[in-house]
Design a protein around this motif. Structure first.
Motif, PDB file in Angstrom:
ATOM      1  N   THR A 555      33.752   9.968  -4.164  1.00 29.62           N
ATOM      2  CA  THR A 555      33.079  10.580  -3.191  1.00 29.62           C
ATOM      3  C   THR A 555      32.908  11.788  -3.634  1.00 29.62           C
ATOM      4  O   THR A 555      33.676  12.500  -4.234  1.00 29.62           O
ATOM      5  CB  THR A 555      33.784  10.643  -1.754  1.00 29.62           C
ATOM      6  OG1 THR A 555      34.888  11.252  -2.030  1.00 29.62           O
ATOM      7  CG2 THR A 555      33.833   9.189  -1.109  1.00 29.62           C
ATOM      8  N   HIS A 571      27.122   4.389  -1.444  1.00 30.20           N
ATOM      9  CA  HIS A 571      26.714   5.732  -1.686  1.00 30.20           C
ATOM     10  C   HIS A 571      25.016   5.550  -1.652  1.00 30.20           C
ATOM     11  O   HIS A 571      24.410   6.605  -0.838  1.00 30.20           O
ATOM     12  CB  HIS A 571      27.021   6.029  -3.268  1.00 30.20           C
ATOM     13  CG  HIS A 571      26.404   7.220  -3.292  1.00 30.20           C
ATOM     14  ND1 HIS A 571      26.769   8.619  -2.804  1.00 30.20           N
ATOM     15  CD2 HIS A 571      25.568   7.730  -4.370  1.00 30.20           C
ATOM     16  CE1 HIS A 571      25.974   9.411  -3.664  1.00 30.20           C
ATOM     17  NE2 HIS A 571      25.512   8.832  -4.589  1.00 30.20           N
ATOM     18  N   GLU A 575      24.529   6.727   2.392  1.00 31.30           N
ATOM     19  CA  GLU A 575      24.495   7.918   2.295  1.00 31.30           C
ATOM     20  C   GLU A 575      23.050   8.610   1.670  1.00 31.30           C
ATOM     21  O   GLU A 575      23.042   9.935   2.079  1.00 31.30           O
ATOM     22  CB  GLU A 575      25.773   8.442   1.005  1.00 31.30           C
ATOM     23  CG  GLU A 575      27.028   8.328   1.606  1.00 31.30           C
ATOM     24  CD  GLU A 575      28.074   8.639   0.884  1.00 31.30           C
ATOM     25  OE1 GLU A 575      27.652   9.075  -0.382  1.00 31.30           O
ATOM     26  OE2 GLU A 575      29.363   8.615   1.218  1.00 31.30           O
ATOM     27  N   GLN A 579      20.285   7.492   5.271  1.00 28.56           N
ATOM     28  CA  GLN A 579      20.533   8.915   5.861  1.00 28.56           C
ATOM     29  C   GLN A 579      19.045  10.007   5.866  1.00 28.56           C
ATOM     30  O   GLN A 579      18.693  10.363   6.864  1.00 28.56           O
ATOM     31  CB  GLN A 579      21.486   9.800   5.102  1.00 28.56           C
ATOM     32  CG  GLN A 579      21.836  11.059   5.928  1.00 28.56           C
ATOM     33  CD  GLN A 579      22.946  11.567   5.009  1.00 28.56           C
ATOM     34  OE1 GLN A 579      23.729  11.304   4.175  1.00 28.56           O
ATOM     35  NE2 GLN A 579      23.296  13.179   5.478  1.00 28.56           N
TER      36      GLN A 579
END
Length: 787
Positions: A555, A571, A575, A579
């Motif tokens: 991360t 990811h 993410e 998002q």
């Protein structure tokens, strides 16, 4: 004869015969008792109808020096006379409001006639934004003087008695005022005898200069490169716009910006529906404001409305950006206007809201924010010098030639044009879409240019920056974010471009916003696989390592000891992809709250899409409740039946079956004259069309201001800049104005050496006279210098 007092009476209280008279002479007194003896008789009520038309006869005779005066005083006398002749009228002193204007005796005696003509050209004034104190009704005899007239119970009787018969003092004053406006038959012009040939030569020179002036104004070119501080007036175009608006509804769009001389200006654009049913946005004026507070802007708007005879009561919409001085709920410009006119509905600029959505996405997500930072660095490094730009163009040109020879791409009209990396704008996030498209098409060329920068750099810092950018561009994450943002900006690009159109209406804009929201939601559900395939294909073509989504990664933001392991799929899918898309959907719903408001929900029922599928009688009747000033109690009795007749008539008419836009519907209604059959429904359509959508027209004004007022022309006066902008922006109206109109206005601005009669061509000789006038225009340098 008693001295006249300047009246401070509201001009709405005057009869039509007083209005041009009051505009020309209100606030004036005779300059001296000598002038009083030459003045026309006043009306018996002591009003200001008697125009101070005494002619200064001294200018027609040669001034002689007294024998007793010494020769030493002669230069001083000549200097004083020359100083008086240099006095120029400051148009800022000409105030339309009778209660605020400067008295005539405060002007220099040499420019008083010019001041009177300026008042006469401005026409009657109806002040707005004034609070008049309540007065009691009393029987007073001093009507039409400084104290005013307030016995309105017998107003018509007093008006008729004041006007009198044909030979009354009032009518004599009116006749003398008309003679004052007619310069051709004035005493000064009669004493100057001119031949027909002199008038033709004078008109020829004026017409030639006017043609040159037209060319310079249309191109935004300077008249004098060293000094353009002299103010000028160009009222013909603005007058045409005001006449086109007439008594129709209109909306107001305002924005502010600074010019090259660091002066704050407010741009004003009006939006209305013309007689043909077309939505028109016209530039009205650019006004210099001391500050950008809401009260200063409101005062400037009131003064502008008074100057052009516009009424705030006809305002039905206002559109601004999201600044606090504009949309403030308590002290913003929106609130100040709503206090005087509660029917001026406010709409936040749709284009500005869309920019805010993209700005939030670019700043709130760390990965996207970092990505756009690298994009800016790549554009700056690649185009930092002419040498690097030429290298980029040559490398891209050689690449296109090689691909054409190998058959990878095809040639055609408009294809394979020479391009370069477009610099993204800070305030226009739609420009980032073009930058990303260019970067994808010129990827290998940009990499090669950065490699040349690394090889040729003489400093280690430049080598490090070039190497770091190459390493970043060849990473999988950079390519992934590049394709993700290119896809998202492509979805919003159509909405951004459509909002820049001047004839865009609120119903169509709401429909486009809903379409963008639906596309974003579908992209969140099904777009992951599309983006992943595009990224992998791009990486294969450019030899960039492709990541395995099942592998683990640390991360970001923590060290290796404290970091947690997550998969590449988590990811990139959670993410980054989810998002970013969720953030833009959330911002679209928060920013575009107008789409779900009650007013716009009712307006959407007028949309003709799918044979008026959204038509709802009850909502449209409720729409009339928002405008009680435009729909009286009697209109409600006929509204429901007229709406139903309108619905059945247009739905079954094949001429209206293919219409998918409210603006086109209004034009078709006017063409078929059905706007006269359904006047209440057409009134609703007008109210919907005048609502502003975006302030792009105002921003184009400021773009034109940068062209007209440059650093080399920073001494340009405010009024001259405004007149130049009106001509430069409204070129279509300027082209319809005949030279004769401008020449006659030029003649009326001040006393001229020769007074030209207006041209009134006959039926047979109209074309011949025009051709003769045009053929007589020759560039005679001697005559031009003589003029």
């Amino acid at each position: 004869m008693r001295r006249l007092q300047p009246p401070h009476l509201h001009l709405d209280h005057w009869t039509s015969a007083h209005r041009p008279l009051a505009t020309a002479i209100a606030g004036r007194r005779w300059p001296s008792p000598v002038a009083e003896r030459h003045a026309p008789p006043a009306c018996r009520d002591g009003c200001a109808c008697a125009v101070p038309l005494c002619v200064d006869m001294e200018r027609f005779f040669k001034r002689t020096r007294s024998s007793g005066s010494s020769s030493s005083n002669e230069p001083n006398v000549i200097e004083q006379v020359e100083n008086q002749s240099r006095v120029e009228l400051n148009l800022d002193d000409i105030v339309s409001d009778p209660g605020l204007r400067k008295p005539i005796e405060e002007f220099d005696i040499t420019i008083r006639d010019q001041a009177r003509r300026e008042y006469a050209l401005r026409g009657p004034c109806q002040p707005n934004g004034h609070v008049y104190p309540k007065t009691t009704f009393e029987n007073v005899d001093n009507a039409f003087i400084k104290d005013g007239y307030n016995n309105w119970k017998r107003a018509l009787e007093r008006f008729n008695r004041h006007m009198g018969t044909v030979n009354s003092c009032h009518n004599e004053a009116r006749i003398q005022f008309e003679a004052f406006q007619d310069q051709r038959h004035s005493v000064g012009n009669i004493l100057r005898v001119h031949s027909r040939d002199m008038e033709i030569d004078y008109r020829t020179r004026l017409t030639a200069m006017l043609d040159v002036t037209r060319f310079l104004l249309k191109q935004g070119l300077p008249f004098r490169g060293h000094d353009e501080s002299t103010s000028s007036s160009n009222r013909e175009i603005t007058l045409a716009i005001i006449n086109d608006i007439g008594d129709k509804f209109f909306s107001l769009m305002v924005d502010e910006a600074r010019d090259s001389s660091v002066k704050e200006h407010m741009g004003v654009v009006l939006r209305y529906v013309n007689k043909k049913g077309c939505v028109i946005e016209r530039f009205l004026a650019v006004v210099h404001v001391p500050d950008t507070s809401s009260h200063s802007l409101k005062m400037a708007i009131d003064a502008l409305f008074v100057q052009h005879g516009l009424s705030l009561s006809r305002l039905r919409g206002q559109g601004y950006d999201g600044a606090s001085n504009m949309r403030g709920e308590f002290n913003g410009l929106k609130s100040l206007i709503l206090q005087e006119n509660p029917f001026a509905m406010y709409v936040h600029c749709f284009s500005h809201q869309l920019q805010l959505v993209l700005v939030v996405v670019a700043h709130d997500n760390f990965t996207v924010s970092e990505f756009f930072g690298y994009i800016t660095m790549i554009v700056n490094i690649s185009g930092a010098s002419c040498k690097r730009r030429d290298q980029l163009r040559k490398i891209q040109h050689d690449k296109i030639i090689a691909e054409l020879e190998s058959g990878e791409i095809t040639s055609g009209k408009g294809k394979n044009q020479e391009t370069s990396l477009a610099r993204p704008g800070d305030t226009r996030w739609g420009s980032h879409y073009l930058t990303l498209l260019r970067l994808c098409s010129m990827w290998s060329s940009v990499i090669e240019v950065l490699g040349n920068v690394y090889d040729d750099a003489s400093y280690s810092a430049n080598k490090g920056v070039a190497a770091g950018l190459i390493e970043k561009m060849e990473s999988y994450q950079f390519v992934f974010v590049l394709h993700l943002m290119k896809y998202i900006l492509g979805i919003t690009n159509e909405l951004s471009l459509s909002l820049q159109q001047g004839d865009q209406n609120i119903v169509q804009a709401m429909s486009l916003v809903r379409s963008v929201k639906c596309r974003l939601q579908d992209f969140r559900e099904d777009g992951w696989q599309i983006i992943l395939e595009q990224v992998n294909t791009f990486c294969e073509l450019n030899m960039i390592p492709i990541l395995d989504m099942e592998d683990n990664m640390l991360t970001r933001g923590h060290g290796r000891r404290r970091g947690q392991l997550i998969t590449n799929f988590h990811h990139y899918r959670v993410e980054i992809f989810c998002q970013v898309v969720d953030l833009i959907i959330q911002e679209m719903n928060n920013r575009f709250t107008e789409v779900s408001t009650e007013l716009l929900g009712c307006i959407s029922c007028l949309h003709p899409r799918n044979s008026f599928s959204q038509f709802d009688v009850h909502k449209l009747i409720h729409l009339a409740d928002f405008y009680p000033e435009d729909f009286c109690g009697t209109d409600y009795l006929f509204l429901e039946q007229q709406l139903m007749s309108y619905f059945y008539n247009l739905r079954d008419d094949p001429y209206f079956s293919s219409i998918d836009d409210l603006g086109i519907l209004a034009q078709k209604l006017v063409e078929t004259e059905k706007h006269l059959v359904f006047p209440l429904v057409y009134r609703m359509i007008e109210l919907a069309l005048v609502l502003p959508v975006a302030t792009a027209s105002v921003e184009r004004v400021f773009s034109a201001m940068k062209t007209v007022k440059t650093d080399l022309r920073n001494r340009m006066g405010d009024e001259w800049m405004n007149d130049s902008l009106v001509v430069y922006i409204e070129k279509d109206i300027f082209s319809t104005i005949e030279n004769e109109q401008i020449l006659q206005h030029f003649q009326q601005m001040q006393s001229r050496r020769i007074q030209l009669p207006p041209l009134v061509p006959t039926r047979q000789s109209s074309q011949t006279s025009v051709m003769e006038n045009r053929s007589s225009i020759k560039w005679d340098k001697g005559k031009a210098l003589e003029f």
